[in-house]
Design an enzyme around this catalytic site. Structure first.
Site, PDB file in Angstrom:
ATOM      1  N   GLN A 286       1.023  -0.846   0.238  1.00 45.20           N
ATOM      2  CA  GLN A 286      -0.319   0.016  -0.234  1.00 45.20           C
ATOM      3  C   GLN A 286       0.738   1.292  -0.596  1.00 45.20           C
ATOM      4  OE1 GLN A 286      -1.835   0.766   3.570  1.00 45.20           O
ATOM      5  NE2 GLN A 286      -4.005   1.404   2.436  1.00 45.20           N
ATOM      6  N   GLY A 287       0.612   1.824  -1.517  1.00 39.91           N
ATOM      7  CA  GLY A 287       2.078   3.438  -1.368  1.00 39.91           C
ATOM      8  C   GLY A 287       0.722   4.241  -1.149  1.00 39.91           C
ATOM      9  N   TYR A 288       0.342   4.493   0.112  1.00 40.93           N
ATOM     10  CA  TYR A 288       0.009   6.034   0.716  1.00 40.93           C
ATOM     11  C   TYR A 288       0.920   6.677   1.189  1.00 40.93           C
ATOM     12  CZ  TYR A 288      -4.737   4.585   0.171  1.00 40.93           C
ATOM     13  OH  TYR A 288      -6.353   3.578  -0.263  1.00 40.93           O
TER      14      TYR A 288
ATOM     15  N   ASN B  91      -3.971   6.826  17.055  1.00 39.57           N
ATOM     16  CA  ASN B  91      -5.055   7.325  18.129  1.00 39.57           C
ATOM     17  C   ASN B  91      -5.903   8.985  18.500  1.00 39.57           C
ATOM     18  OD1 ASN B  91      -4.957   4.466  17.900  1.00 39.57           O
ATOM     19  ND2 ASN B  91      -4.462   4.335  20.155  1.00 39.57           N
TER      20      ASN B  91
ATOM     21  N   GLU C 255      -9.783  -1.237   5.498  1.00 43.55           N
ATOM     22  CA  GLU C 255      -8.800  -1.250   6.305  1.00 43.55           C
ATOM     23  C   GLU C 255      -8.644  -0.842   7.603  1.00 43.55           C
ATOM     24  OE1 GLU C 255      -5.438   1.175   5.518  1.00 43.55           O
ATOM     25  OE2 GLU C 255      -4.462   0.167   7.047  1.00 43.55           O
TER      26      GLU C 255
ATOM     27  N   SER D 262       4.891  -1.140   3.887  1.00 42.55           N
ATOM     28  CA  SER D 262       4.669  -2.913   4.998  1.00 42.55           C
ATOM     29  C   SER D 262       4.891  -3.439   3.609  1.00 42.55           C
ATOM     30  CB  SER D 262       3.598  -2.615   5.785  1.00 42.55           C
ATOM     31  OG  SER D 262       3.565  -2.190   6.384  1.00 42.55           O
TER      32      SER D 262
HETATM   33  C1  LIG Z   1       3.532  -0.652  11.541  1.00 40.68           C
HETATM   34  C2  LIG Z   1       3.275   0.469  10.698  1.00 40.68           C
HETATM   35  C3  LIG Z   1       2.676  -0.260  10.002  1.00 40.68           C
HETATM   36  C4  LIG Z   1       2.169   0.591   8.273  1.00 40.68           C
HETATM   37  N1  LIG Z   1       1.880   0.590   7.060  1.00 40.68           N
HETATM   38  C5  LIG Z   1       1.946   1.343   6.616  1.00 40.68           C
HETATM   39  C6  LIG Z   1       1.869   0.927   4.867  1.00 40.68           C
HETATM   40  O1  LIG Z   1       1.814  -0.200   4.339  1.00 40.68           O
HETATM   41  N2  LIG Z   1       1.941   2.037   3.799  1.00 40.68           N
HETATM   42  C7  LIG Z   1       1.459   3.146   3.610  1.00 40.68           C
HETATM   43  O2  LIG Z   1       1.072   3.849   3.269  1.00 40.68           O
HETATM   44  N3  LIG Z   1       1.503   3.728   5.521  1.00 40.68           N
HETATM   45  C8  LIG Z   1       1.696   2.715   6.109  1.00 40.68           C
HETATM   46  N4  LIG Z   1       1.707   2.991   7.490  1.00 40.68           N
HETATM   47  C9  LIG Z   1       2.268   4.689   7.913  1.00 40.68           C
HETATM   48  C10 LIG Z   1       0.900   5.250   8.937  1.00 40.68           C
HETATM   49  O3  LIG Z   1      -0.263   5.040   7.819  1.00 40.68           O
HETATM   50  C11 LIG Z   1       1.710   6.767   9.342  1.00 40.68           C
HETATM   51  O4  LIG Z   1       1.985   5.986   9.929  1.00 40.68           O
HETATM   52  C12 LIG Z   1      -0.351   7.152  10.315  1.00 40.68           C
HETATM   53  O5  LIG Z   1      -0.577   7.495   8.756  1.00 40.68           O
HETATM   54  C13 LIG Z   1       0.702   8.844  10.463  1.00 40.68           C
HETATM   55  O6  LIG Z   1       1.653   9.407   9.796  1.00 40.68           O
HETATM   56  P1  LIG Z   1       2.689   9.678   9.927  1.00 40.68           P
HETATM   57  O7  LIG Z   1       3.639   8.911  10.769  1.00 40.68           O
HETATM   58  O8  LIG Z   1       3.124  10.930   8.730  1.00 40.68           O
HETATM   59  O9  LIG Z   1       2.704  11.142  11.372  1.00 40.68           O
HETATM   60  P2  LIG Z   1       1.695  11.964  11.531  1.00 40.68           P
HETATM   61  O10 LIG Z   1       0.669  12.315  10.559  1.00 40.68           O
HETATM   62  O11 LIG Z   1       2.847  13.696  11.237  1.00 40.68           O
HETATM   63  O12 LIG Z   1       1.183  12.372  12.690  1.00 40.68           O
HETATM   64  C14 LIG Z   1       2.711  12.566  13.815  1.00 40.68           C
HETATM   65  C15 LIG Z   1       2.130  12.860  15.436  1.00 40.68           C
HETATM   66  O13 LIG Z   1       1.210  13.971  15.128  1.00 40.68           O
HETATM   67  C16 LIG Z   1      -0.209  13.545  15.746  1.00 40.68           C
HETATM   68  N5  LIG Z   1      -1.571  14.380  14.746  1.00 40.68           N
HETATM   69  C17 LIG Z   1      -1.472  14.493  13.514  1.00 40.68           C
HETATM   70  N6  LIG Z   1      -2.432  15.560  12.898  1.00 40.68           N
HETATM   71  C18 LIG Z   1      -3.061  15.577  13.635  1.00 40.68           C
HETATM   72  C19 LIG Z   1      -4.036  16.136  13.831  1.00 40.68           C
HETATM   73  N7  LIG Z   1      -4.927  16.866  12.706  1.00 40.68           N
HETATM   74  N8  LIG Z   1      -4.462  16.303  15.214  1.00 40.68           N
HETATM   75  C20 LIG Z   1      -3.764  15.320  16.582  1.00 40.68           C
HETATM   76  N9  LIG Z   1      -2.910  14.810  16.069  1.00 40.68           N
HETATM   77  C21 LIG Z   1      -2.467  14.720  15.019  1.00 40.68           C
HETATM   78  C22 LIG Z   1      -0.247  11.843  14.980  1.00 40.68           C
HETATM   79  O14 LIG Z   1      -1.428  11.541  15.475  1.00 40.68           O
HETATM   80  C23 LIG Z   1       1.557  11.905  15.661  1.00 40.68           C
HETATM   81  O15 LIG Z   1       1.383  11.101  16.685  1.00 40.68           O
HETATM   82  C24 LIG Z   1       2.064   2.103   8.727  1.00 40.68           C
HETATM   83  C25 LIG Z   1       2.383   2.553   9.971  1.00 40.68           C
HETATM   84  C26 LIG Z   1       3.249   1.391  10.897  1.00 40.68           C
HETATM   85  C27 LIG Z   1       3.425   2.188  12.348  1.00 40.68           C
END
Ligand SMILES: Cc1cc2nc3c(=O)[nH]c(=O)nc-3n(C[C@H](O)[C@H](O)[C@H](O)COP(=O)(O)OP(=O)(O)OC[C@H]3O[C@@H](n4cnc5c(N)ncnc54)[C@H](O)[C@@H]3O)c2cc1C
Length: 394
Positions: free
Chosen positions: A129-131, A377, A247, A164
């Site tokens: 998944q490339g999101y 969360n 998902e 992943s």
């Molecule tokens: C084990 C694992 C597997 C994954 N697999 C994939 C995958 O296969 N493909 C894929 O595309 N992605 C994958 N991800 C990525 C995942 O979708 C992102 O990590 C997630 O969406 C959060 O984005 P970010 O890491 O850029 O954090 P950010 O969005 O930058 O957030 C950083 C912090 O700020 C907080 N935050 C951000 N916006 C707000 C808001 N509006 N209000 C309150 N708090 C906020 C967040 O909760 C977090 O604590 C995976 C992640 C994990 C941990």
């Protein structure tokens, strides 16, 4: 909620049980997407996928015309319960069965369904998944990976992250910006990209568990045929949301937390403490009872979610509540295991002093991941605050 199973459901369970009893010896140990994976472990998962497919159990939720079982919502729950009862892993080599397949059935053309679905079922092609991108996670609609049209092709440039299983994947379904001038939700397309295309580089990311389950994926002038778009050009956000619904809705009715509590109880009964065991300490038992109550509450909240689906209603707030509470509970259980183990919590897999082959220290390190993926969360708190409690937006 009607807690009785229909005769069809019971027949489904009996058939599944019989098949699992005969074939469970082929199942690999349950693994996590965060786990370190040797080639042998991956091959074992592929073999299990293929075995399940032979029995017709790899995609119970898919309609029969696409090779699934057309299982009802209740039967999907039974499927999970039966696997969990035997501590077996769900079929999972990539995101084809759970995410891309159902999305294609909704948005794909007949040709796309015919081309991609059979290979997913057979386990011949693995999808990732490339999101997420370095600058786009929670704010997914801000993706910057570009896909500009050039005749019959899109030329893709950019980077994805946290992908992943990209190291095993043959294909990626990716969100790309196809119109940089349009408002951010309106200029996105959903592309199917062959991971073996020239210009793609996959770089593993090492997590704190030591595992290399996810990756960075770089695209440099990658040529993607026009017919690989799902839905309309620039309407990819709608398609992306469909995938996200699969998902986030995928966990309905999961009883995994209760299984974890049972494992923790077993640990407490084996841990020596001053001539007795940790289980003999009433404070420990109280804590475990607290976790068990939360796990049972989650189970019934999951059933509420199922009831909505059975009545044909759209997913309700239970999805966010389940995601939030189940992942927090997973974290609390892992933390308490560390407390119980004391200094022994530091021994990892491979050490002769490690209890249960070091699974508790691994779980401690792995338990953060689920609080982040599929919508962090904090984002779930926002959804519950705004859409359920109708609190003002901050
Ligand atoms: C084990 C694992 C597997 C994954 N697999 C994939 C995958 O296969 N493909 C894929 O595309 N992605 C994958 N991800 C990525 C995942 O979708 C992102 O990590 C997630 O969406 C959060 O984005 P970010 O890491 O850029 O954090 P950010 O969005 O930058 O957030 C950083 C912090 O700020 C907080 N935050 C951000 N916006 C707000 C808001 N509006 N209000 C309150 N708090 C906020 C967040 O909760 C977090 O604590 C995976 C992640 C994990 C941990």
């Amino acid at each position: 909620m009607d807690f009785k199973y229909s005769p069809e459901d019971e027949a489904f369970r009996a058939e599944l049980r019989q098949w699992l009893e005969a074939n469970k010896k082929f199942a690999p140990p349950p693994s996590s997407i965060l786990a370190e994976e040797s080639d042998d472990q991956w091959d074992a998962r592929v073999a299990w996928h293929k075995k399940l497919n032979q029995g017709g159990w790899v995609a119970v939720n898919w309609p029969a015309r696409y090779g699934g079982r057309g299982a009802s919502v209740m039967q999907r729950l039974i499927f999970r319960e039966e696997l969990s009862r035997l501590s077996l892993s769900e079929p999972g080599i990539g995101m084809g069965i759970s995410l891309l397949g159902p999305t294609l059935m909704h948005w794909g053309t007949a040709e796309q369904n015919q081309r991609y679905l059979p290979a997913i079922l057979k386990g011949d092609e693995v999808w990732c998944q490339g999101y997420s991108e370095p600058g786009s996670g929670s704010d997914l609609a801000s993706v910057q990976t570009r896909a500009l049209e050039d005749g019959d092709y899109f030329i893709v440039n950019g980077q994805k992250v946290w992908t992943s299983m990209a190291q095993h994947a043959d294909w990626i379904f990716a969100l790309v910006r196809s119109d940089p001038e349009a408002p951010k939700h309106k200029g996105i397309s959903y592309l199917l990209i062959n991971m073996h295309s020239p210009g793609i580089t996959v770089r593993p990311l090492v997590q704190m568990t030591g595992g290399k389950g996810f990756n960075e994926v770089f695209f440099e002038d990658v040529r993607v045929p026009r017919e690989n778009i799902v839905g309309e050009k620039n309407n990819g956000w709608q398609v992306a949301i469909t995938t996200l619904m699969f998902e986030r809705g995928g966990g309905a009715g999961q009883g995994g937390a209760l299984q974890e509590v049972m494992e923790l109880i077993s640990l407490a009964k084996r841990l020596a403490r001053g001539g007795k065991t940790a289980w003999d300490d009433s404070a420990v038992r109280q804590k475990l009872a607290e976790f068990a109550s939360e796990a049972v509450a989650l189970k019934y909240t999951g059933y509420r979610q199922l009831t909505r689906q059975l009545k044909g209603m759209p997913p309700g707030p239970e999805g966010s509540m389940m995601k939030l509470c189940s992942t927090e509970l997973g974290l609390k259980i892992a933390l308490f295991a560390m407390e119980l183990l004391g200094p022994y919590s530091q021994f990892e897999y491979g050490s002769r002093f490690a209890m249960d082959k070091g699974k508790w220290s691994f779980r401690m390190l792995a338990a953060r991941g689920p609080t982040i993926y599929a919508g962090t969360n904090q984002i779930q708190h926002n959804i519950i605050g705004e859409r359920v409690l109708a609190l003002p937006k901050s």
